[in-house]
Design a protein around this motif. Sequence first.
Motif, short mmCIF file in Angstrom:
data_model
loop_
_atom_site.label_atom_id
_atom_site.label_comp_id
_atom_site.label_asym_id
_atom_site.label_seq_id
_atom_site.Cartn_x
_atom_site.Cartn_y
_atom_site.Cartn_z
N ALA A 102 8.98 4.87 2.66
CA ALA A 102 8.46 4.58 4.01
C ALA A 102 7.11 5.26 4.23
O ALA A 102 6.18 4.69 4.81
CB ALA A 102 9.45 5.02 5.07
N CYS A 103 6.98 6.50 3.74
CA CYS A 103 5.72 7.24 3.87
C CYS A 103 4.60 6.54 3.09
O CYS A 103 3.46 6.42 3.57
CB CYS A 103 5.89 8.67 3.37
SG CYS A 103 6.90 9.70 4.47
N ILE A 104 4.96 6.12 1.84
CA ILE A 104 3.96 5.43 1.02
C ILE A 104 3.51 4.13 1.70
O ILE A 104 2.33 3.81 1.74
CB ILE A 104 4.54 5.13 -0.38
CG1 ILE A 104 4.76 6.45 -1.14
CG2 ILE A 104 3.62 4.22 -1.17
CD1 ILE A 104 5.52 6.30 -2.43
N MET A 105 4.47 3.40 2.25
CA MET A 105 4.15 2.16 2.96
C MET A 105 3.25 2.42 4.17
O MET A 105 2.32 1.68 4.45
CB MET A 105 5.45 1.48 3.42
CG MET A 105 6.26 0.85 2.29
SD MET A 105 5.44 -0.61 1.60
CE MET A 105 5.43 -1.69 3.01
N THR A 106 3.54 3.53 4.86
CA THR A 106 2.74 3.89 6.03
C THR A 106 1.31 4.20 5.64
O THR A 106 0.35 3.75 6.28
CB THR A 106 3.36 5.11 6.74
OG1 THR A 106 4.69 4.80 7.15
CG2 THR A 106 2.54 5.51 7.97
#
Length: 370
Positions: A67-71
Motif C-alpha cells: 500500500a505504501c509503495i502504491m501510494t
Amino acid sequence: MKKLSNIRTKKKQKKLKMSLRIHFSLVAIATLTFSCIISCVIVLLGMKLFYKGEVTMPISIFMCIFACIMTIVLGGILLWVGTAHFIKPIIEVSNAVKKVSEGDFTVKIKRNEKLRGKYEYSNEIDELAESVNKMSAELSGMDYMRKDFMSNVSHEVKTPVAAITGFSELLMDGGLSKEEEQEYLGYVYNESVRLSKLSENMLQLSRLDNQSIVDKNKEFSLDEQLRKCIIMLSEKWDNRENNFDLQLDKVIIKSNYDLLYQVWTNLIDNAIKYSRPKSTIKIILTSIDDNVEVIICDEGIGISEEKTTRIFERFYQCDESHKNLGNGLGLSIVKRILELLGGKIYCESKIGEGTKMTILIKKEEFTTKL
C-alpha cells in the motif's frame, strides 16, 4: 478624495489570494490523501478478489508495504503531472526576462485576471509577472526617450551649426557691405548664443537627472525672490512694457535658493515671452492647507488642451514659429527641479486667453511670517 479612498481600499485589500507555500502544501496533502485512499482501495479489492487464505502477520505487513509503495507511485505520478501547472508561469517569466536581457522591451506576460479575482495578485509568481511587465514598460519608455532625445539633440544642434557655417562662409568670401557684415555677424552671434544655451541646458538637465538629493537647508524670503526675478526679467524684456499684478504673502521658505530661482526665472520668462506687449502678468503667492502655492498667469497666446499634456517633455515646443525663442528644455528643467524639491507643477491654458502655471511646495518645507 476619490484618489484617497482608492488608496485606502488598496491598503485594506489583501495582496495575495493564496501564497505559493500554502498552495503547494494543500496540493501535496490532497495528492497524498488521494493516493492513500486509492492505494487502500486497490489493496482491499485485491485481497477480497484474489486472496482466500487466512490473514496472518506477514501477510498484513506485506499488504502495508504494498500500500505504501502504491501510494508513493501514485503520489509521484500525480505530483509530476500537477507541477506542470506551477512550472508553466515560471517558464513564461523566465522567457520574458531572457528577452528583456536581449533588448526586447515589448515583452508582456499575460495574467489570469479571473484567477486573481478581487485580490491584487493570485500568488507570488503573478506578482513577479506584474513586476516584469512594469520593468519592461519602463525600459521601453526609457529606450524611446533615449532615441527621441538623441534625435532632438542632433536636430537642435544641427540648425544653429548650419546657420553659423553658412554665414561664416559668406563673411569669408568677402565683397559685402559694412551693413551686411554687421547683419551676418549678428546672426552668427545669436546662433552661437542659442547653441551655448542649448549646451548649458542639456548639461544641467543631465546633472539633475543624475541627482537625487539636493541641499534644502537655506532659509530665504520667497516673495522677495519672486520680486528679484521680476525685476531682472523686466529689464531683459523692457520693450514689451508688461504690467505685473503681484499678490504676494510674506513667506519664509527653507529650500534650495538657486534651484527655485531658476524655476521662477523660467516660468516668468515664458509668461513674458509668450504674452502680448503691455498685457498683465499676475503672480500670486499664498499658503493653502499643507502647501505654499505660487500661481503665474499671463494673457498670452495660450496652449491647446492636447498640447498642454506634453509641454514638460524634453525639446517639445508647442508653436513651430517660436522655436527661435527657446529649445524646449526650460519646462523639463523646471519639472525636474520641483521633483527634487518635493514640489509639483500644473498647467491650465486656453487658446487666445493665456496660461496659468500653478506650483505647489509641501508645507513642511516652509514657515510663514505674519
